[in-house]
Structures are given as structure tokens and as C-alpha cells.
Design a protein around this motif. Sequence first.
Motif, PDB file in Angstrom:
ATOM      1  N   TYR A 186      39.054  67.266  89.412  1.00  0.00           N
ATOM      2  CA  TYR A 186      38.805  66.451  88.127  1.00  0.00           C
ATOM      3  C   TYR A 186      39.434  64.882  88.404  1.00  0.00           C
ATOM      4  N   TYR A 187      39.270  64.149  89.614  1.00  0.00           N
ATOM      5  CA  TYR A 187      39.649  63.089  90.082  1.00  0.00           C
ATOM      6  C   TYR A 187      38.716  62.197  90.866  1.00  0.00           C
ATOM      7  N   ARG A 188      38.826  60.790  90.601  1.00  0.00           N
ATOM      8  CA  ARG A 188      38.186  59.916  91.516  1.00  0.00           C
ATOM      9  C   ARG A 188      39.059  58.677  91.426  1.00  0.00           C
ATOM     10  N   SER A 189      38.659  57.712  92.566  1.00  0.00           N
ATOM     11  CA  SER A 189      39.823  56.889  92.824  1.00  0.00           C
ATOM     12  C   SER A 189      38.916  55.281  93.319  1.00  0.00           C
ATOM     13  N   ASP A 190      39.509  54.588  93.917  1.00  0.00           N
ATOM     14  CA  ASP A 190      39.007  53.239  94.226  1.00  0.00           C
ATOM     15  C   ASP A 190      37.990  53.653  95.260  1.00  0.00           C
ATOM     16  N   SER A 191      38.162  54.534  96.019  1.00  0.00           N
ATOM     17  CA  SER A 191      37.339  54.987  97.444  1.00  0.00           C
ATOM     18  C   SER A 191      35.892  55.229  96.515  1.00  0.00           C
ATOM     19  N   ALA A 192      35.915  56.147  95.493  1.00  0.00           N
ATOM     20  CA  ALA A 192      34.564  56.359  94.918  1.00  0.00           C
ATOM     21  C   ALA A 192      33.864  55.177  94.554  1.00  0.00           C
ATOM     22  N   ALA A 193      34.623  54.227  93.898  1.00  0.00           N
ATOM     23  CA  ALA A 193      33.758  52.782  93.383  1.00  0.00           C
ATOM     24  C   ALA A 193      33.443  51.971  94.572  1.00  0.00           C
ATOM     25  N   ALA A 194      34.183  52.199  95.743  1.00  0.00           N
ATOM     26  CA  ALA A 194      33.512  51.378  96.591  1.00  0.00           C
ATOM     27  C   ALA A 194      32.448  52.021  97.383  1.00  0.00           C
ATOM     28  N   ILE A 195      32.298  53.245  97.481  1.00  0.00           N
ATOM     29  CA  ILE A 195      31.246  53.549  98.098  1.00  0.00           C
ATOM     30  C   ILE A 195      29.750  53.575  97.008  1.00  0.00           C
ATOM     31  N   GLU A 196      30.200  54.033  95.833  1.00  0.00           N
ATOM     32  CA  GLU A 196      29.147  53.935  94.882  1.00  0.00           C
ATOM     33  C   GLU A 196      28.483  52.149  94.610  1.00  0.00           C
ATOM     34  N   ALA A 197      29.366  51.316  95.185  1.00  0.00           N
ATOM     35  CA  ALA A 197      28.947  49.834  94.821  1.00  0.00           C
ATOM     36  C   ALA A 197      28.032  49.488  96.309  1.00  0.00           C
ATOM     37  N   GLY A 198      27.861  50.445  97.159  1.00  0.00           N
ATOM     38  CA  GLY A 198      27.033  50.393  98.131  1.00  0.00           C
ATOM     39  C   GLY A 198      27.673  49.881  99.474  1.00  0.00           C
ATOM     40  N   ASN A 199      29.027  50.069  99.583  1.00  0.00           N
ATOM     41  CA  ASN A 199      29.728  49.797 100.729  1.00  0.00           C
ATOM     42  C   ASN A 199      29.631  50.796 101.815  1.00  0.00           C
ATOM     43  N   ASP A 200      29.470  50.527 102.853  1.00  0.00           N
ATOM     44  CA  ASP A 200      29.109  51.550 104.028  1.00  0.00           C
ATOM     45  C   ASP A 200      30.601  51.661 104.919  1.00  0.00           C
ATOM     46  N   LEU A 201      31.314  52.443 104.636  1.00  0.00           N
ATOM     47  CA  LEU A 201      32.771  52.634 105.269  1.00  0.00           C
ATOM     48  C   LEU A 201      33.241  53.903 105.171  1.00  0.00           C
ATOM     49  N   ARG A 202      34.309  54.105 106.109  1.00  0.00           N
ATOM     50  CA  ARG A 202      35.057  55.537 106.130  1.00  0.00           C
ATOM     51  C   ARG A 202      36.155  55.113 105.056  1.00  0.00           C
TER      52      ARG A 202
END
Length: 369
Positions: free
Chosen positions: A296-312
Motif C-alpha cells: 500500500y505504497y507508492r513513491s516518486d518513482s511511480a510518478a516519474a514512470i506514470e509521467a512517461g519517463n523511460d528510466l530504471r
Amino acid sequence: MEPLKIDQEYVLEVLLRLLHTPSPSGYTDRAVHLVCEELEKMGVEMEITRRGAIRASLPGEAKSPDRALVAHIDTLGAMVKGLKTNGRLEVVPVGHWNARFAEGARCTIFSDDRQFRGTLLPLKASGHTFGPEIDSQPCSWDHIEVRLDEISYRLDDLLHLGIHVGDFIAIDSGTEITPNGFINSRHLDDKAGAAVLLGAIRAIKQSGVTLPVDVHPLFTISEEIGSGASAALHQDVAEMLTIDNGTTAPGQNSSEFGVTIAMADMVGPFDYHLTHRLIQLCKEFGIPHQRDIFRYYRSDSAAAIEAGNDLRTSLVTFGIDASHGWERIHWDALESLGSLLTVYMQSPPLFPRDRQDMGPRTGFPTLPA
């Protein structure tokens, strides 16, 4: 390459200043200026987005495939939802936290031109008046109000004070540090992570080590409301390491000691290769660590991916008990986290191929057999 000595007194001093600087999501400018001042003292180049996210830069031997280290400086809080006829304030939360942890909290209300002190209370707060009803009343934000430390007993009193719907409410941190290293405070999520990141940056600058690739420390200002690192990233960033809290609760493998490496959260798995590089660095340099998964947790990483950034992406955490409530951490986890950050910044990029947005199959990794 080795872990660098981080000035823990500096980390503590910055952490305390951050904890005493109100910054609920949407009201973060003061904390932004605080972090910027620290980066300026270190001689670190930085830029600020329109809304206040900070993008700093530590130059390396190569420009790409560069990496980002991300912590957020916004916190949970509340806003005025309505002015009540009894001279008190109806509230709504900023961020996701349970009303049971708001009851009894001291707070500051920021109007257009003044600030006021107050307390968040259940609607029925006196046992001498309501008897058993104080135990049976519901616990929800609909049953919370702010009692102002002002002469305020009617709606007209609130109007005279100049309080409006939409005014921000910052919750006191209530910080206490014990001699054996425990830190009890609200808003450790993620001001502890931001303080450790600043300490790691300072150690890199003072050591004079040459980084293999550019590193971009980011301090975001809307993680608690979901958007986080959706903006501010350089478009050529290939690796993103998010720094946040890990929940030490029954059924979790996180700990208040050592660094916890998240393998997945509610959005899904983190990058296999990057998380295992972090585990490898912990093993190589003797950094205490454990792995965990957060449901039950999300972070800045999820926001970056969902914004369309292609990164590890990956997530490293300091163990925190009672997250988004009466939070507690131990200094040991902050030290382990700082050590990992300094060796990760000195480590070579995962894959040279990652400097390209799109490329041939040559150089693309494979998983262990």
C-alpha cells in the motif's frame, strides 16, 4: 570507490531545521528555500521549477547515462474546509493520513496575512461532558475540528480574524531524539531522506571524488499528493534512485536498522538490474541491509514512470515505525542509507547502452539463468 564519511552532526542539524519548517503539500516554499540555501553553501548548481521542485547537478566524467537521486520535502497536512458557527474550523487532509493521528495534534493555520495556533480535536473532546460518547464517536475527518487559540466562539469571530476556506494547516512535528538513537517525530517521511541526501551531497563535494557520470539530486514538493517526480527530471536520466521511508510493521521485512531496498510497491516491481546493483553494493561494502515489498505504497518513482519517463527506477528506504502517524526511526538506518548513496554515486552506470532512448538489441541486458 568506498563509502564516504558523512558529517552526521550536519545531517541532524539539517533534519531538525526541516522538521521545524512547515511544508504541507501545496505550501512548500519555505522548505524549498532552506534546501536551496544548503546547496548554495556547497557550491552545487541547481534549478527550480515553476512550482518549486529543485533539480541540482553534480558533474561527472560523462554526461550520460546520468542518474537522479530523489527525496521529497513536502509533508502531510490539512486545509480549512469550512468556518463553523461555534468558532471552530472544519478541515480536510492534505495527503493520505488517518484522522486518528490528527486528534490532539498541535498545528499552525496560515491565513492570507497572519498565522494562528490551534489544536485538532474530535467533535466531542471532553469526557466530563460527553462521558462514554467520546469513546463511541466515529473517528474520521468529518468528526475533526480545529480549536483556535484565539477569542473565537462564533462565525463572526472567524471572519474578523481573517480566516478563509482553503487556508493551509501545518501539523507540528513534535520531535524528540533519545540518547540511544531513536527519533520520534512527524514528517520524518521524507525530511529524514532529504537530510541524508544533503549529507551525502556534502560528503561528495568535500571528498573531491570524481563521479563517473552526472548525478542530479532532486527534491520534489508534491509526493504526498501523487505527482512527485513527474516533473524536474532531465530527459536523458537513465537511472532514478528514490529515497523514502520503509514501513516496519507486522508482515514487513523492513527494519529501523540498516537500509531497506524495496523490490516492489503497489505500482509493481522496481527495475531488476538497478535494485540488484544496490544489493551488490551493500554486500561489497558491508552496508547492513534487507529487502522488502510494500503493498500500500507508492513513491516518486511511480510518478516519474506514470509521467512517461523511460528510466530504471529503484527505492531505498530508512525503516519507519507507524508511518504517516506517530513516526519513529533510528539513526542507524540513516547512516546506512547515507553510505549506500555515496557508493552508488561513485559506481559506474549500469549499462552504457542506456544513454540512448532507443537502440539496437546489442548491449541490452539479460537476466540470470
